[in-house]
Scaffold this motif. Structure first.
Motif, PDB file in Angstrom:
ATOM      1  N   HIS A  13      18.324 -55.173  29.186  1.00 37.77           N
ATOM      2  CA  HIS A  13      19.625 -55.359  28.544  1.00 37.77           C
ATOM      3  C   HIS A  13      20.692 -54.786  29.458  1.00 37.77           C
ATOM      4  CE1 HIS A  13      17.703 -56.270  24.655  1.00 37.77           C
ATOM      5  NE2 HIS A  13      16.783 -55.433  25.105  1.00 37.77           N
ATOM      6  N   CYS A  18      25.033 -55.096  22.860  1.00 42.06           N
ATOM      7  CA  CYS A  18      23.898 -55.911  22.424  1.00 42.06           C
ATOM      8  C   CYS A  18      23.245 -55.248  21.212  1.00 42.06           C
ATOM      9  CB  CYS A  18      22.883 -56.029  23.556  1.00 42.06           C
ATOM     10  SG  CYS A  18      21.377 -56.889  23.073  1.00 42.06           S
ATOM     11  N   CYS A  39      17.634 -60.129  28.574  1.00 38.82           N
ATOM     12  CA  CYS A  39      17.811 -60.412  27.152  1.00 38.82           C
ATOM     13  C   CYS A  39      18.707 -61.639  26.942  1.00 38.82           C
ATOM     14  CB  CYS A  39      18.445 -59.172  26.533  1.00 38.82           C
ATOM     15  SG  CYS A  39      19.118 -59.414  24.904  1.00 38.82           S
ATOM     16  N   CYS A  42      22.196 -60.664  25.674  1.00 39.00           N
ATOM     17  CA  CYS A  42      23.030 -60.140  26.754  1.00 39.00           C
ATOM     18  C   CYS A  42      23.548 -61.280  27.639  1.00 39.00           C
ATOM     19  CB  CYS A  42      22.250 -59.133  27.596  1.00 39.00           C
ATOM     20  SG  CYS A  42      21.905 -57.581  26.741  1.00 39.00           S
TER      21      CYS A  42
HETATM   22 ZN   LIG Z   1      20.376 -57.379  25.087  1.00 35.35          ZN
END
Ligand SMILES: [Zn+2]
Length: 55
Positions: A13, A18, A39, A42
Motif C-alpha cells: 500500500h 487506503c 493494492c 491504492c
Molecule cells: Zn491500499
C-alpha cells in the motif's frame, strides 16, 4: 515515498488514506518494492488523484 505491507501478505500500500493501510504488524520501506503486488485501492486512488502519500 513510503510503502507498507502487512506481515505475511504480498500486497503493498502507498496511500495513507487506503482503507487497508496497515497501522500495525507491517513492513515499511522507502522506494518502490521489487516484489509483491500493489493494492488495487491504492492504484485507483492514485489514478483518481485522491491518494495521500507518505514521504
Ligand atoms: Zn491500499
Amino acid at each position: 515515498m513510503k510503502y507498507r505491507k502487512r506481515n505475511g501478505k504480498d500486497t503493498w500500500h502507498f496511500c495513507t488514506n487506503c482503507q487497508n493501510w496497515p497501522t500495525s504488524d507491517y513492513d515499511e520501506r522507502e522506494g518502490k518494492p521489487t516484489y509483491g503486488e500493489f493494492c488495487n485501492e491504492c492504484l485507483s486512488k492514485d489514478a483518481n488523484g485522491t491518494c495521500t502519500k507518505k514521504y
